[in-house]
Design a protein around this motif. Structure first.
Motif, short mmCIF file in Angstrom:
data_model
loop_
_atom_site.label_atom_id
_atom_site.label_comp_id
_atom_site.label_asym_id
_atom_site.label_seq_id
_atom_site.Cartn_x
_atom_site.Cartn_y
_atom_site.Cartn_z
N GLU A 49 -99.69 9.11 24.00
CA GLU A 49 -99.65 8.56 22.65
C GLU A 49 -99.31 7.07 22.68
O GLU A 49 -98.76 6.56 23.65
CB GLU A 49 -98.63 9.31 21.79
CG GLU A 49 -98.94 10.79 21.66
CD GLU A 49 -97.88 11.54 20.87
OE1 GLU A 49 -98.21 12.58 20.28
OE2 GLU A 49 -96.72 11.06 20.84
N TYR A 51 -110.21 9.38 20.63
CA TYR A 51 -108.81 9.57 20.28
C TYR A 51 -108.62 10.39 19.02
O TYR A 51 -109.48 10.40 18.13
CB TYR A 51 -108.12 8.22 20.05
CG TYR A 51 -108.18 7.30 21.24
CD1 TYR A 51 -107.25 7.39 22.26
CD2 TYR A 51 -109.19 6.34 21.35
CE1 TYR A 51 -107.31 6.54 23.35
CE2 TYR A 51 -109.26 5.49 22.43
CZ TYR A 51 -108.31 5.60 23.44
OH TYR A 51 -108.38 4.77 24.53
N GLN A 94 -112.84 4.00 20.87
CA GLN A 94 -112.61 2.63 21.33
C GLN A 94 -113.95 1.92 21.55
O GLN A 94 -114.91 2.52 22.05
CB GLN A 94 -111.80 2.63 22.62
CG GLN A 94 -111.23 1.28 23.00
CD GLN A 94 -110.08 1.38 23.99
OE1 GLN A 94 -109.36 2.37 23.99
NE2 GLN A 94 -109.91 0.36 24.83
N LYS A 135 -104.79 -0.96 19.71
CA LYS A 135 -103.63 -0.52 20.46
C LYS A 135 -102.59 -1.64 20.57
O LYS A 135 -102.94 -2.80 20.83
CB LYS A 135 -104.02 -0.10 21.87
CG LYS A 135 -104.84 1.18 21.95
CD LYS A 135 -105.17 1.49 23.41
CE LYS A 135 -105.92 2.79 23.54
NZ LYS A 135 -106.27 3.10 24.96
N GLU A 143 -108.44 1.57 30.43
CA GLU A 143 -109.17 1.43 29.16
C GLU A 143 -110.67 1.64 29.37
O GLU A 143 -111.23 1.21 30.38
CB GLU A 143 -108.94 0.03 28.58
CG GLU A 143 -107.48 -0.31 28.28
CD GLU A 143 -106.89 0.54 27.17
OE1 GLU A 143 -107.66 1.09 26.36
OE2 GLU A 143 -105.65 0.65 27.12
N SER A 197 -110.06 11.19 13.66
CA SER A 197 -110.56 10.82 14.98
C SER A 197 -110.88 9.32 15.01
O SER A 197 -110.97 8.68 13.96
CB SER A 197 -111.82 11.61 15.34
OG SER A 197 -111.57 12.99 15.32
N GLN A 200 -114.73 10.65 27.30
CA GLN A 200 -113.54 11.24 26.72
C GLN A 200 -112.33 10.30 26.75
O GLN A 200 -111.45 10.40 25.90
CB GLN A 200 -113.20 12.56 27.43
CG GLN A 200 -112.88 12.42 28.90
CD GLN A 200 -112.57 13.77 29.54
OE1 GLN A 200 -112.26 14.73 28.84
NE2 GLN A 200 -112.66 13.85 30.85
N ASN A 201 -112.31 9.37 27.71
CA ASN A 201 -111.19 8.42 27.77
C ASN A 201 -111.17 7.47 26.59
O ASN A 201 -110.13 6.85 26.30
CB ASN A 201 -111.25 7.60 29.07
CG ASN A 201 -110.94 8.42 30.30
OD1 ASN A 201 -110.37 9.51 30.20
ND2 ASN A 201 -111.33 7.93 31.46
N ALA A 202 -112.31 7.31 25.90
CA ALA A 202 -112.40 6.36 24.78
C ALA A 202 -112.38 7.06 23.43
O ALA A 202 -112.61 6.44 22.40
CB ALA A 202 -113.67 5.53 24.91
N ASP A 234 -104.57 10.38 23.21
CA ASP A 234 -105.80 10.52 23.99
C ASP A 234 -105.98 11.96 24.47
O ASP A 234 -105.18 12.85 24.15
CB ASP A 234 -105.82 9.52 25.15
CG ASP A 234 -104.74 9.78 26.19
OD1 ASP A 234 -104.18 10.90 26.24
OD2 ASP A 234 -104.45 8.86 26.98
N HIS A 235 -107.04 12.19 25.25
CA HIS A 235 -107.38 13.55 25.65
C HIS A 235 -106.36 14.15 26.61
O HIS A 235 -106.34 15.37 26.81
CB HIS A 235 -108.78 13.57 26.29
CG HIS A 235 -108.83 12.94 27.65
ND1 HIS A 235 -108.68 11.57 27.86
CD2 HIS A 235 -109.01 13.50 28.88
CE1 HIS A 235 -108.77 11.32 29.14
NE2 HIS A 235 -108.98 12.45 29.78
N TYR A 274 -102.12 6.88 18.02
CA TYR A 274 -103.26 7.57 18.62
C TYR A 274 -102.75 8.54 19.67
O TYR A 274 -101.62 8.40 20.18
CB TYR A 274 -104.22 6.58 19.27
CG TYR A 274 -103.69 5.92 20.53
CD1 TYR A 274 -103.85 6.53 21.79
CD2 TYR A 274 -103.02 4.71 20.48
CE1 TYR A 274 -103.35 5.93 22.95
CE2 TYR A 274 -102.53 4.10 21.63
CZ TYR A 274 -102.69 4.72 22.85
OH TYR A 274 -102.20 4.14 24.00
#
Length: 418
Positions: free
Chosen positions: A88, A33, A53, A107, A114, A50, A29-31, A83-84, A81
């Motif tokens: 931004e 967007y 990364q 980015k 990251e 969507s 989920q961290n990757a 993220d979860h 972007y």
């Protein structure tokens, strides 16, 4: 015992799929967007999609159509972007692939956490479980389980057939195997659990430029034109070198299949006893188009043949009706006056290699941003009979003049009397 095993399989299969989806979402989920196009004047989002990364340098893959507003009007928009966690940041455009609806963004500033999706080495076996990730309807990130059904058959622009619900906002999100490895990108849906994905090979081609510098605004449209020119040359080279299959239509023989990725359909009014004329049609289409922006599509191809017999009209009334039928043709793609010029037309009388004589109208309109590309509208009406005849029509979108003229000659020479 065998029945019990099958029942247990049916019970545990959905649970296993759900467990895998939850695991994938928690791991990656961290990757993942939301990609936003921000209107500079209002400061609000104009469109969303969507993205995901692919390395620790901040490179993110999304769809071209998600960022197309920025590409066409970079002075009016910016790309961001989210993220979860709701954090931004701003993105730069690194490269685009308009033909395959892909874009690579990066980015502007990296953070301390990251992470990236791994890229698969190959596509899975047909029937395998795969998982589509994205942000539908601005509701937050989700995982949709589905099935890999192989590459779409008879397609010029390669797509994966996905059984699963791809919804608006999920465009540009990754589709992964059970290991979380990217093997496609969400791009379109046909409804009823039928989705289409950009396949792995196209993603890998895009990532060959992940070390490139951001593309400057003055190179955006030239980059698109380069890709459109290469694509139309590849398309029309195949059409030129293909042996076109023909079939009977009235007293004529016309193309019925010009290539495997152009589908053809037939129709007639033969069951209408009150009709004053007989109309028999053969229509062929390249069902895929290239999205340039919300008001402009290109890359389309249409071929239409209509055999007309006057029945009880008589010679003079049939000629009037026949002449009026020629004026009904229109462009095959969506375009507006901001992007294209008006059609300029030339009339002629042509006799092809089989001795078929026709009155022809060839019309071209130019793309204002792409000086080597044109839309083409062509209509021909045979002149060899008094109370019956063949109307032939095609439209091409986004072609070079040389390709258009070569195609026109092959189109006309494919028609003959039986």
């Amino acid at each position: 015992m065998r029945i019990l095993v099958i029942l247990l399989s049916l019970v545990f299969a959905p649970a296993h799929s759900q467990q895998t989806a939850q695991s994938l979402f928690g791991q990656y989920q961290n990757a993942l967007y939301q990609i936003k196009i921000i209107d500079l004047e209002s400061g609000n989002k104009s469109s969303i999609g969507s993205g995901f990364q692919v390395d620790l340098q901040g490179n993110i893959v999304t769809n071209y159509h998600v960022v197309s507003e920025y590409i066409y009007y970079p002075e009016k928009f910016r790309i961001e972007y989210m993220d979860h966690l709701g954090q931004e940041g701003q993105l730069q455009l690194i490269d685009l692939d308009v033909i395959n609806d892909l874009a690579l963004v990066r980015k502007v500033q990296l953070n301390d956490t990251e992470s990236a999706f791994p890229i698969a080495l190959s596509l899975p076996e047909q029937g395998s479980d795969i998982y589509s990730l994205g942000n539908p309807h601005d509701l937050g990130m989700i995982v949709v389980p589905g099935t890999f059904n192989g590459l779409k058959k008879n397609s010029f622009y390669q797509r994966i057939h996905f059984t699963g619900a791809i919804n608006p906002g999920m465009s540009g999100g990754p589709v992964v195997n059970h290991k979380g490895e990217v093997m496609g990108v969400n791009v379109a849906t046909a409804g009823n659990q039928i989705g289409f994905l950009i396949p792995l090979a196209k993603v890998i081609d895009l990532l060959s430029n992940q070390d490139a510098e951001p593309i400057s605004n003055d190179r955006l449209k030239p980059r698109i034109q380069e890709q459109l020119m290469d694509n139309q040359q590849r398309l029309f080279s195949r059409l030129k070198n293909q042996n076109w299959k023909t079939a009977s239509l009235g007293k004529a023989s016309v193309p019925s299949q010009v290539t495997e990725f152009v589908s053809c359909w037939g129709d007639s009014n033969a069951n209408n006893k009150d009709a004053l004329f007989l109309s028999v049609e053969n229509r062929c289409r390249l069902d895929e188009q290239i999205f340039l922006h919300s008001d402009l599509n290109t890359g389309s191809l249409e071929l239409d043949f209509e055999w007309l017999e006057g029945k009880s009209l008589g010679q003079h009334r049939f000629y009037s009706f026949y002449t009026d039928s020629i004026t009904g043709a229109g462009p095959g793609n969506k375009a507006g006056k901001v992007d294209i010029t008006n059609y300029r037309c030339q009339q002629d009388k042509v006799t092809n290699i089989h001795g078929v004589s026709s009155k022809t109208v060839l019309c071209l309109r130019a793309y204002k941003d792409f000086d080597k590309l044109y839309d083409v509208l062509f209509v021909a009406a045979t002149l060899d009979h008094d109370e019956n005849g063949l109307i032939s029509h095609f439209t091409l979108a986004g072609v070079a003049k040389e390709s258009a003229l070569t195609f026109t000659k092959k189109f006309m020479d494919s028609i003959e009397w039986q």
